[in-house]
Design a protein around this motif. Structure first.
Motif, PDB file in Angstrom:
ATOM      1  N   ARG A 263      41.884  48.401  40.334  1.00  0.00           N
ATOM      2  CA  ARG A 263      41.368  49.068  41.522  1.00  0.00           C
ATOM      3  C   ARG A 263      40.063  48.403  42.003  1.00  0.00           C
ATOM      4  O   ARG A 263      39.365  47.757  41.225  1.00  0.00           O
ATOM      5  N   GLU A 264      39.753  48.629  43.269  1.00  0.00           N
ATOM      6  CA  GLU A 264      38.492  48.155  43.817  1.00  0.00           C
ATOM      7  C   GLU A 264      37.337  48.825  43.088  1.00  0.00           C
ATOM      8  O   GLU A 264      37.343  50.036  42.853  1.00  0.00           O
ATOM      9  N   GLY A 265      36.356  48.026  42.709  1.00  0.00           N
ATOM     10  CA  GLY A 265      35.198  48.550  42.005  1.00  0.00           C
ATOM     11  C   GLY A 265      35.346  48.596  40.501  1.00  0.00           C
ATOM     12  O   GLY A 265      34.373  48.894  39.797  1.00  0.00           O
ATOM     13  N   ALA A 266      36.541  48.285  39.972  1.00  0.00           N
ATOM     14  CA  ALA A 266      36.752  48.260  38.526  1.00  0.00           C
ATOM     15  C   ALA A 266      35.990  47.088  37.914  1.00  0.00           C
ATOM     16  O   ALA A 266      35.543  46.169  38.608  1.00  0.00           O
ATOM     17  N   SER A 267      35.869  47.086  36.594  1.00  0.00           N
ATOM     18  CA  SER A 267      35.013  46.107  35.929  1.00  0.00           C
ATOM     19  C   SER A 267      35.464  44.668  36.145  1.00  0.00           C
ATOM     20  O   SER A 267      34.640  43.755  36.177  1.00  0.00           O
ATOM     21  N   ASP A 268      36.770  44.450  36.292  1.00  0.00           N
ATOM     22  CA  ASP A 268      37.269  43.086  36.461  1.00  0.00           C
ATOM     23  C   ASP A 268      37.497  42.705  37.927  1.00  0.00           C
ATOM     24  O   ASP A 268      37.963  41.598  38.215  1.00  0.00           O
ATOM     25  N   ASP A 269      37.196  43.584  38.850  1.00  0.00           N
ATOM     26  CA  ASP A 269      37.506  43.346  40.266  1.00  0.00           C
ATOM     27  C   ASP A 269      36.804  42.099  40.797  1.00  0.00           C
ATOM     28  O   ASP A 269      37.427  41.223  41.404  1.00  0.00           O
ATOM     29  N   VAL A 270      35.507  42.001  40.560  1.00  0.00           N
ATOM     30  CA  VAL A 270      34.749  40.869  41.090  1.00  0.00           C
ATOM     31  C   VAL A 270      35.193  39.572  40.419  1.00  0.00           C
ATOM     32  O   VAL A 270      35.333  38.530  41.080  1.00  0.00           O
ATOM     33  N   ALA A 271      35.443  39.613  39.118  1.00  0.00           N
ATOM     34  CA  ALA A 271      35.883  38.411  38.408  1.00  0.00           C
ATOM     35  C   ALA A 271      37.203  37.894  38.955  1.00  0.00           C
ATOM     36  O   ALA A 271      37.410  36.678  39.071  1.00  0.00           O
ATOM     37  N   LEU A 272      38.095  38.796  39.321  1.00  0.00           N
ATOM     38  CA  LEU A 272      39.380  38.384  39.894  1.00  0.00           C
ATOM     39  C   LEU A 272      39.204  37.796  41.289  1.00  0.00           C
ATOM     40  O   LEU A 272      39.920  36.870  41.678  1.00  0.00           O
ATOM     41  N   ASP A 273      38.263  38.333  42.064  1.00  0.00           N
ATOM     42  CA  ASP A 273      37.954  37.722  43.363  1.00  0.00           C
ATOM     43  C   ASP A 273      37.475  36.278  43.169  1.00  0.00           C
ATOM     44  O   ASP A 273      37.865  35.375  43.915  1.00  0.00           O
ATOM     45  N   VAL A 274      36.612  36.080  42.177  1.00  0.00           N
ATOM     46  CA  VAL A 274      36.101  34.737  41.894  1.00  0.00           C
ATOM     47  C   VAL A 274      37.241  33.824  41.451  1.00  0.00           C
ATOM     48  O   VAL A 274      37.347  32.671  41.893  1.00  0.00           O
ATOM     49  N   LEU A 275      38.127  34.328  40.601  1.00  0.00           N
ATOM     50  CA  LEU A 275      39.251  33.529  40.126  1.00  0.00           C
ATOM     51  C   LEU A 275      40.176  33.140  41.282  1.00  0.00           C
ATOM     52  O   LEU A 275      40.641  31.993  41.367  1.00  0.00           O
ATOM     53  N   SER A 276      40.454  34.067  42.185  1.00  0.00           N
ATOM     54  CA  SER A 276      41.283  33.759  43.344  1.00  0.00           C
ATOM     55  C   SER A 276      40.654  32.653  44.182  1.00  0.00           C
ATOM     56  O   SER A 276      41.346  31.742  44.652  1.00  0.00           O
ATOM     57  N   THR A 277      39.337  32.717  44.353  1.00  0.00           N
ATOM     58  CA  THR A 277      38.631  31.691  45.125  1.00  0.00           C
ATOM     59  C   THR A 277      38.729  30.335  44.430  1.00  0.00           C
ATOM     60  O   THR A 277      38.956  29.303  45.074  1.00  0.00           O
ATOM     61  N   ILE A 278      38.572  30.309  43.131  1.00  0.00           N
ATOM     62  CA  ILE A 278      38.654  29.056  42.372  1.00  0.00           C
ATOM     63  C   ILE A 278      40.040  28.444  42.483  1.00  0.00           C
ATOM     64  O   ILE A 278      40.190  27.222  42.615  1.00  0.00           O
ATOM     65  N   LEU A 279      41.063  29.280  42.465  1.00  0.00           N
ATOM     66  CA  LEU A 279      42.430  28.765  42.475  1.00  0.00           C
ATOM     67  C   LEU A 279      42.926  28.373  43.861  1.00  0.00           C
ATOM     68  O   LEU A 279      43.684  27.400  43.993  1.00  0.00           O
ATOM     69  N   THR A 280      42.532  29.107  44.919  1.00  0.00           N
ATOM     70  CA  THR A 280      43.233  28.931  46.197  1.00  0.00           C
ATOM     71  C   THR A 280      42.359  28.759  47.430  1.00  0.00           C
ATOM     72  O   THR A 280      42.887  28.496  48.507  1.00  0.00           O
ATOM     73  N   ASP A 281      41.048  28.901  47.339  1.00  0.00           N
ATOM     74  CA  ASP A 281      40.214  28.914  48.541  1.00  0.00           C
ATOM     75  C   ASP A 281      39.580  27.551  48.783  1.00  0.00           C
ATOM     76  O   ASP A 281      38.623  27.160  48.123  1.00  0.00           O
ATOM     77  N   GLY A 282      40.108  26.811  49.739  1.00  0.00           N
ATOM     78  CA  GLY A 282      39.488  25.561  50.150  1.00  0.00           C
ATOM     79  C   GLY A 282      40.057  24.329  49.487  1.00  0.00           C
ATOM     80  O   GLY A 282      40.801  24.404  48.496  1.00  0.00           O
TER      81      GLY A 282
END
Length: 877
Positions: A263-282
């Motif tokens: 869920r949004e705001g869960a402990s791993d939420d921000v880390a998963l956003d960072v991981l998505s950026t590392i894998l697919t953004d740019g």
């Protein structure tokens, strides 16, 4: 008037409180422009529809509320009032809320809030409009069946959330939608539109205390209501891989892979956003490198981590690729995910991703509407108006180990779901002609000033107070205007290759350097110009300018990089008619322009793009960047002295060959009779397109441009759809069209005046006659000063709204300069709009709205019978 029950924030720049009817109110000061943005959020989205689940009742209610009268006004009154305030009012439905919103001049705050309050508290909800809008939504469903992107999104949602409310499309299923009654809509309105379920926000160049008073006055009749039950069941886990495929008339495969997360705001939420950026953004992301740049397997790749406050989210990876490579793409994705164990994310990758996400959050705050939506949606979702600040703080605490743990917990070795849209099997594919692969009000900004570098080149600078960003852009005359038939699409191809390496920086070094600052370097080509620019935090610009300058002047245009880009461009060419609107406009330009380069596509053709070599593109760059045609513009928190010093050092040796580029010969007919062109679309297409166009003006036609923009706006709106055509085709008892738009443009060569509509194929004849009737009313001068003043307001608001950010302003200044317009052309244009006489508008409308080019794209060409003097014409090759 409402009274404050308690306060959540009480600061000079923002005040947030809960009133005694349960309504939450947010008032925010934002002074980028003399505007005010107001939004009303209601917890009534598709996942909370309970006994109506899957019917799309929230979406239909949005239609019924905003397409009928409210308060003391009927539907026509509200459309007129919206236009008088600038035409920037709308509404939308999401999975978890409805939103009614608008942006207006700051002096219209009370009026804007009054209209939104009427929508929320006093909608008419008439039976007649219910029946009409029920039909409208059914036609939207038909339109969506033609759209591969919508179909992929719906299949992915159903696959990832099977048996859960999130599996239901927002628009609903036809069988459940058509079963709804008027009484159901009234019941759902009463259950949702109460103070307990509502948040109202005003942001802009206003005093927050005055804004709170305004909201309290207008929302005082909102009943408290009962808080909607937002508890949802847990979605079923992915015990094994899920896969679903749909065949459509497409040219390549679209795929979305999804893993269940948090869920949004869960402990791993921000880390998963960072991981998505590392894998697919740019370009610097792992999967982009592996799939596009190294292996050349995909045309496009992207990804998101979509977390919801009410339901665990999904981690998505989306790709577009040739069907022949269908068996190769997913194994590479699987290898890259598995490799996260043996090749963990690095601190450098985390730092770049964190900066990108940080800038994404800060970017919302550049505009009043962005700030309003950010704070209100934080409060709606997490009951915390400071959630975005906490998110930024959490980003700073993320390290490689935390990201690695999240990857192991949710992705590595975990089952996933895959949704695919694939081309029709060859024996049953349809035959196709497609080839295979007020003017001066801009607070907190200085007037633009011109600074001369030592080499004599001018830089246009606009300082913006309270702005964390600086944007740098350079534009050159070029683009489609300067393409011959054999070089069609070369500017687009060249600009895509431009940032893929320079004399002193590799493609990876360029993308990583900008990504480290959360920025990206972008190049693009349009109809009259092409350019290169970036936006970054002010403190990062000094380190990025040398890279920008090296790419600008010394690109490598390497052959191996071109071969990585070319397949993506060829795929875009093959797919350019998959959407009805794109097919219609491409056909319309071919029909209206006999000799102008504007008749061609910016992307080019399969033949011209295939023929282009890296040497050709490097030569094209030298031909245009080598001329003294470029205009540099910088906007934001600029230290002019330091900026000039650095640019002198970087660009001091840039010598050029003065002289204008030779534009292609262009001869168009001065007068023409009405002409009709009809194109047969794919037989399974459910949307037909109607276009009515006329010869237009060029960008330097200062005597007529204000009048042209005004009568176009009276007919079709400005920044958003509106005006006579919208009211005639999307309102009233008939509701003839799905979409209506003004599609005209002006260029360095004469452009076009144009209007388009999408409708059911059997309604083409009716839509054409309704459009023609409204156009003839305007061309005959049958409009009054009030209608003209509404058009003036819509243009002013549209321009102010679109020029709030540093990037918006830098791009506008650079492009204007490259095309021979003055730095204050926006001010000049708005002054012309404000002062042009009604007689001049009537005269120009009568002069220009003659000799129509009518274009129809339809799966039923034999049913097109428009009558009158229209004769079917042959398209010039």
């Amino acid at each position: 008037m409402l009274k404050v029950a308690y306060r959540l924030a009480d600061e000079s720049h923002r005040r947030i409180c809960v009133f005694n009817n349960g309504l939450t109110a947010i008032a925010l000061h934002h002074d980028a422009a003399p505007l005010v943005a107001a939004r009303v959020y209601v917890r009534a989205g598709s996942v909370f529809e309970g006994k109506y689940l899957g019917s799309g009742i929230s979406h239909l209610l949005e239609h019924l509320v905003t397409c009928d009268g409210a308060g003391d006004h009927n539907e026509a009154d509200l459309l007129r009032i919206a236009d008088e305030m600038g035409g920037l009012m709308n509404a939308y439905t999401s999975v978890d809320h409805l939103c009614y919103y608008g942006t207006a001049p700051v002096e219209q705050m009370d009026r804007l809030m009054g209209v939104l309050a009427d929508y929320t508290i006093r909608p008419h909800l008439s039976t007649a409009v219910f029946e009409r809008e029920l039909g409208v939504v059914q036609r939207e469903l038909e339109r969506d069946r033609d759209d591969p992107d919508v179909q992929l999104e719906e299949i992915a949602g159903e696959l990832a959330y099977r048996g859960h409310p999130l599996a239901q499309p927002i628009i609903g299923h036809r069988s459940l939608l058509t079963a709804l009654t008027h009484g159901d809509l009234v019941d759902w309105y009463r259950r949702t539109h109460g103070g307990e379920n509502t948040i109202v926000v005003i942001a802009g160049a206003v005093d927050p205390t005055e804004a709170l008073t305004c909201m309290a006055k207008h929302m005082s009749d909102l009943p408290r209501g009962t808080l909607l039950d937002t508890r949802l069941p847990e979605p079923s886990p992915f015990f094994y891989p899920r896969c679903a495929t749909k065949h459509m008339q497409v040219e390549s495969v679209s795929s979305t892979l999804q893993w269940r997360t948090v869920r949004e705001g869960a402990s791993d939420d921000v880390a998963l956003d960072v991981l998505s950026t590392i894998l697919t953004d740019g370009d610097d992301s792992r999967l982009t490198r592996a799939l596009r740049w190294d292996a050349g397997l995909v045309f496009d790749i992207g990804g998101t981590h979509d977390s919801n406050w009410h339901t665990p989210g999904v981690f998505s990876i989306s790709t577009q690729f040739d069907e022949a490579k269908a068996g190769d793409v997913n194994p590479v994705i699987a290898q890259q995910i598995a490799a996260l164990q043996s090749n963990p994310v690095t601190a450098e990758e985390v730092s770049r991703a964190v900066q990108k996400l940080k800038l994404s959050v800060l970017s919302y705050r550049q505009t009043a509407e962005g700030l309003a939506s950010q704070v209100a949606e934080d409060l709606l979702a997490l009951h915390d108006p400071n959630y975005s600040e906490r998110y930024l703080a959490d980003l700073e605490r993320i390290d490689a180990e935390i990201v690695q743990t999240a990857a192991s917990r949710y992705l590595i070795g975990k089952p996933h779901a895959e949704a695919r849209i694939v081309p029709m099997p060859m024996p049953t594919r349809k035959s196709s002609s497609k080839k295979k692969k007020q003017a001066n009000e801009t607070p907190n900004t200085s007037s633009p000033c011109s600074i001369a570098l030592k080499n004599g080149r001018d830089v246009c600078v606009r300082s913006i107070a309270n702005q964390p960003f600086i944007a740098v852009h350079i534009a050159f005359e070029g683009g489609l205007l300067h393409e011959t038939p054999s070089r069609n699409g070369w500017f687009n191809l060249m600009t895509q290759l431009w940032t893929r390496g320079s004399a002193n920086y590799s493609a990876d070094e360029i993308s990583e350097s900008f990504a480290r600052c959360g920025a990206s370097l972008g190049a693009s080509a349009g109809m009259n110009q092409f350019g290169l620019g970036f936006r970054a935090l002010a403190e990062d610009v000094k380190q990025l300018l040398p890279i920008w300058a090296d790419v600008l002047l010394r690109p490598t245009m390497a052959a191996d990089e071109l071969e990585k880009i070319r397949p993506t461009v060829l795929d875009a060419i093959a797919r350019q008619d998959e959407y009805w609107g794109a097919e219609l406009m491409r056909f319309a330009r071919q029909c209206l322009f006999a000799t102008s380069p504007y008749r061609r596509s910016r992307r080019g053709t399969t033949e011209t793009v295939t023929a282009a070599t890296a040497e050709d593109l490097l030569s094209l760059h030298g031909e245009f960047v080598g001329r003294d045609l470029g205009k540099i513009a910088v906007a934001g928190r600029v230290d002019q002295e330091k900026l000039v010093q650095q640019l002198d050092g970087l660009l001091g040796g840039w010598t050029s060959t003065p002289g204008p580029a030779k534009r292609p010969a262009h001869v168009e007919s001065v007068t023409r009779e009405d002409q009709l062109f009809v194109k047969a679309s794919s037989e399974d297409r459910e949307v037909a397109g109607v276009f009515i166009g006329f010869d237009g003006i060029d960008l330097h036609d200062f005597n007529r441009r204000a009048a042209v923009n005004l009568f176009e706006t009276m007919l079709a709106g400005y920044a958003l759809a509106g005006g006579r055509l919208y009211q005639r085709l999307r309102g009233g008892a008939d509701d003839l069209a799905y979409e209506v738009a003004g599609v005209g443009f002006a260029g360095l060569l004469p452009g076009m005046i144009g209007f388009s509509a999408g409708c059911q194929p059997e309604r083409v004849n009716d839509v054409y006659h309704a459009m023609r009737d409204e156009i003839e009313h305007v061309s005959s001068g049958a409009f009054d000063d009030n209608e003209l003043d509404r058009a003036r307001a819509m243009i002013r608001m549209g321009e102010l709204d679109q020029h709030q950010t540093a990037a918006d302003l830098a791009t506008r200044l650079a492009v204007d300069g490259a095309l021979g317009l003055e730095a204050d052309d926006l001010h000049r244009f708005l002054n012309e709009v404000a002062t042009v006489s009604p007689e001049t508008v009537r005269q120009v409308a009568a002069e220009m709205l003659t000799g129509a080019t009518v274009c129809i794209t339809t799966p039923s060409p034999d049913s097109v019978e428009l009558g009158g003097n229209l004769q079917r014409a042959s398209l010039i090759p």
